[in-house]
Design an enzyme around this catalytic site. Structure first.
Site: not given
Ligand code: ATR
Length: 279
Positions: A68, A80, A89
Site C-alpha cells: 500500500k 485526493e 489500495n
C-alpha cells in the site's frame, strides 16, 4: 465470447482472498466482462508487476499488504483520497496511465452507515495503531469525530499518529480503561492480541463495537460485546464496501451499492464461517 478485462488483487501473502469472489460476483450481477484473480506479488516483484499491468493492458488491481505504501512511487496519478490517507489500495489503468486510489476510509464509513452509525460527533476508541488503524483514524477525523482515543501496545506509535490532529486524537496504552462516554469501539489488533471483555469494562451498553477481523465471524471481543447486549459488527462489511467502491472505480459502472452489498453478504456468509479467508 469477447475478450474479458483483467483485474487482480496482489499481496504477499495473498492467502485465501475473498476479493476474487466479490469482484467476479459484481461483474456477473452487472453483466460486465471482467475477470478478477488473486496474485502473489512480493515487494521485490512489485515494479515488474506494475510494468506487466501497463504492457498487458490490465484494467486495474487492488493491493493489500505489503504494497500500500510502495505503490505511492509507482503510479502516474493519485486521487485526493490517496493524498489524504497516504496509501494506495486500488489502481486503475487508463490506457497505460495508472491512477492510484484508496477505498479504505469510505468503505469503513459505508459499513458504519449500514448499521446506522457515523463518525460525525462520535467519541471513538481505536485499539491498535498500524496501517488499518491509521486509515480508520484519519477517516474519523475527516468525518467530524468529536474525539478519538488511540490505544496501542507501543504507545509511541499511537502518539505519532495522534500528532496529525492533536485537538481530536489522544494516545493511550492498550491497558488504559477506555473513556466511559465512548460511542464506537473499533479493534484493529489481529487474533492473538487477546483483546476481549476487559476492553468493554467501562463502556455503555449503547456503545457499538466493531472488529475489523471477520474470520472467525465472531472474535472474543465481539462475543463479549454481544453478551453485554452491545451492537457487535465484524469486518466483512468493510471489505465488501471497499470492494464495491473499487469495482465502481475500475469500471465506471454506477449501480445500487446497498443492494450490491446485500448480494455480496449472501455470497460470502457461508465461506467466512470456515475461518479460512483473508482480504
Ligand atoms: P494492520 O495493517 O492490519 O493494522 P499492522 O500495521 O501490522 O497491521 O498493525 C498491527 C497492530 O496490532 C499494531 O498496532 C500492533 O501493536 P504494536 O504497534 O505495539 O506492534 C498490534 N498488535 C499486534 N499483535 C499484538 C499483540 N499480541 N498484542 C497487542 N497488540 C498487538
Amino acid at each position: 465470447m469477447g475478450e474479458r478485462n483483467k483485474l487482480a488483487v496482489i499481496g504477499d501473502p495473498i492467502g485465501h482472498s475473498l476479493s476474487p469472489l466479490l469482484h467476479n460476483t459484481m461483474a456477473q450481477e452487472l453483466n460486465l466482462p471482467y475477470d478478477y484473480t488473486a496474485r502473489q506479488v512480493t515487494v521485490e516483484q512489485l515494479a515488474d508487476w506494475v510494468q506487466t499491468v501497463r504492457q498487458e493492458g490490465w484494467s486495474g488491481f487492488n493491493a493489500t499488504m505489503p504494497h500500500k505504501l510502495h505503490l505511492l512511487d509507482l503510479v502516474d496519478e493519485k486521487t485526493e483520497e490517496v493524498v489524504y490517507f497516504g496509501a494506495i489500495n486500488t489502481v486503475r489503468n487508463d490506457k497505460g496511465h495508472l491512477i492510484g486510489h484508496n477505498t479504505d476510509g469510505d468503505g469503513f464509513a459505508n459499513m458504519l452507515a449500514e448499521h446506522g452509525l457515523t463518525f460525525r460527533n462520535a467519541r471513538v476508541a481505536v485499539l491498535g495503531a498500524g496501517g488499518a488503524a491509521g486509515a480508520i483514524i484519519r477517516k474519523a477525523v475527516r468525518d467530524g469525530a468529536a474525539a478519538v482515543t488511540v490505544c496501542n501496545r507501543t504507545v509511541e506509535k499511537a502518539r505519532s499518529l495522534c500528532r496529525e490532529h492533536p485537538d481530536v486524537l489522544h494516545a493511550a496504552a492498550l491497558d488504559t480503561p477506555l473513556p466511559g462516554d465512548t460511542d464506537l469501539l473499533i479493534n484493529t489488533i489481529p487474533v492473538g492480541g487477546n483483546v476481549g471483555d476487559d476492553a468493554l469494562a467501562n463502556l455503555r451498553r449503547d456503545c457499538a463495537v466493531i472488529d475489523i477481523l471477520y474470520a472467525p465471524p465472531k472474535t472474543p471481543l465481539l462475543l463479549a460485546a454481544e453478551e453485554r447486549g452491545m451492537l457487535a459488527v465484524n469486518g466483512l462489511g468493510m471489505l465488501i464496501h471497499q470492494a464495491i467502491l473499487a469495482f465502481a472505480f475500475f469500471t465506471g459502472a454506477s449501480f445500487d451499492q446497498p443492494e450490491m452489498a446485500r448480494i455480496l453478504y449472501k455470497t460470502t456468509c457461508n465461506l467466512t464461517k470456515s475461518g479460512v479467508v483473508s482480504s
